[in-house]
Design a protein around this motif. Structure first.
Motif, short mmCIF file in Angstrom:
data_model
loop_
_atom_site.label_atom_id
_atom_site.label_comp_id
_atom_site.label_asym_id
_atom_site.label_seq_id
_atom_site.Cartn_x
_atom_site.Cartn_y
_atom_site.Cartn_z
N GLY A 34 0.61 -1.27 0.00
CA GLY A 34 0.13 -0.10 0.17
C GLY A 34 0.79 1.24 -0.03
N GLY A 35 2.00 1.28 -0.13
CA GLY A 35 3.02 2.38 -0.32
C GLY A 35 2.90 2.97 -1.65
N THR A 36 4.16 3.59 -1.91
CA THR A 36 4.18 4.05 -3.19
C THR A 36 4.21 2.90 -4.37
N PRO A 37 3.47 3.17 -5.58
CA PRO A 37 3.06 2.22 -6.34
C PRO A 37 4.48 1.86 -7.01
N PRO A 38 4.52 0.41 -7.56
CA PRO A 38 5.86 0.18 -7.96
C PRO A 38 5.78 0.44 -9.52
N ALA A 39 6.71 0.57 -10.14
CA ALA A 39 6.90 0.75 -11.77
C ALA A 39 7.45 -0.60 -12.30
N PHE A 40 6.64 -0.99 -13.38
CA PHE A 40 7.44 -2.32 -14.15
C PHE A 40 7.62 -1.86 -15.58
N ASN A 41 8.74 -2.08 -15.95
CA ASN A 41 9.12 -1.61 -17.37
C ASN A 41 9.95 -2.74 -18.01
N ASN A 42 8.96 -3.22 -19.27
CA ASN A 42 9.60 -4.47 -19.95
C ASN A 42 10.01 -5.65 -19.14
N CYS A 43 9.16 -5.94 -18.16
CA CYS A 43 8.92 -7.05 -17.41
C CYS A 43 8.11 -8.04 -17.96
N ARG A 44 8.59 -9.51 -17.46
CA ARG A 44 7.76 -10.60 -17.77
C ARG A 44 7.44 -11.28 -16.60
N PHE A 45 6.30 -11.80 -16.49
CA PHE A 45 5.35 -12.53 -15.31
C PHE A 45 5.08 -13.80 -15.76
N ASN A 46 6.06 -15.00 -15.34
CA ASN A 46 5.88 -16.28 -15.53
C ASN A 46 5.28 -16.97 -14.20
N THR A 47 4.18 -17.32 -14.17
CA THR A 47 3.48 -17.97 -13.05
C THR A 47 3.84 -17.02 -11.89
N ALA A 48 3.81 -15.89 -11.73
CA ALA A 48 4.11 -14.89 -10.72
C ALA A 48 2.73 -14.76 -10.25
N SER A 49 2.78 -14.09 -8.95
CA SER A 49 1.51 -13.65 -8.30
C SER A 49 1.63 -12.48 -7.42
N PHE A 50 0.54 -11.79 -7.23
CA PHE A 50 0.78 -10.59 -6.45
C PHE A 50 -0.10 -10.95 -5.04
N THR A 51 0.51 -10.51 -3.93
CA THR A 51 -0.19 -10.47 -2.66
C THR A 51 -0.47 -9.06 -2.29
N PHE A 52 -1.44 -8.71 -1.52
CA PHE A 52 -1.66 -7.59 -1.01
C PHE A 52 -1.82 -7.53 0.46
N GLU A 53 -0.96 -6.72 1.19
CA GLU A 53 -0.67 -6.86 2.67
C GLU A 53 -0.83 -5.49 3.31
N GLY A 54 -1.34 -5.47 4.46
CA GLY A 54 -1.22 -4.03 5.16
C GLY A 54 -2.37 -3.43 4.61
N ALA A 55 -2.15 -1.97 4.32
CA ALA A 55 -3.18 -1.03 3.88
C ALA A 55 -3.43 -1.44 2.49
N ALA A 56 -2.89 -1.92 1.46
CA ALA A 56 -3.52 -2.69 0.27
C ALA A 56 -4.14 -3.69 0.49
N GLY A 57 -3.92 -4.68 1.35
CA GLY A 57 -4.76 -5.82 1.66
C GLY A 57 -6.15 -5.30 2.18
N ASN A 58 -5.96 -4.34 3.02
CA ASN A 58 -7.28 -3.84 3.76
C ASN A 58 -8.21 -3.13 2.54
#
Length: 86
Positions: A34-58
């Motif tokens: 829930g802090g400053t949003p990340p930036a992704f440039n030219n990245c690849r996501f192979n079976t990656a997942s996101f988890t939201f914790e703290g303020a973002a999870g709430n």
């Protein structure tokens, strides 16, 4: 020419406030708190997942609680993120 692509395999990666360029996330769990949003440039996501914790999870839990049809708030929630209507 050497490749500058980094691969992160099966790790837990805190992404708040970070910039990732030319990264392969292979089986990694990306954690956003829930802090400053990340930036992704030219990245690849192979079976990656996101988890939201703290303020973002709430915040995510709040939106999920408001989204069911019986709340009469579904339209409001979907209006916050129009891309979800696609």
């Amino acid at each position: 020419m050497a490749s500058n692509i980094e691969t992160i395999v099966s790790d837990r990666v805190n992404v708040d406030g970070k910039t990732f360029t030319d990264v392969n996330f292979d089986g990694a769990t990306l954690v956003y708190g829930g802090g400053t949003p990340p930036a992704f440039n030219n990245c690849r996501f192979n079976t990656a997942s996101f988890t939201f914790e703290g303020a973002a999870g709430n915040t995510l839990a709040f939106l999920k609680a408001m989204a069911p049809a019986h709340t009469n708030m579904r339209g409001v929630v979907l209006g916050l993120i129009p891309e979800l209507n696609d």
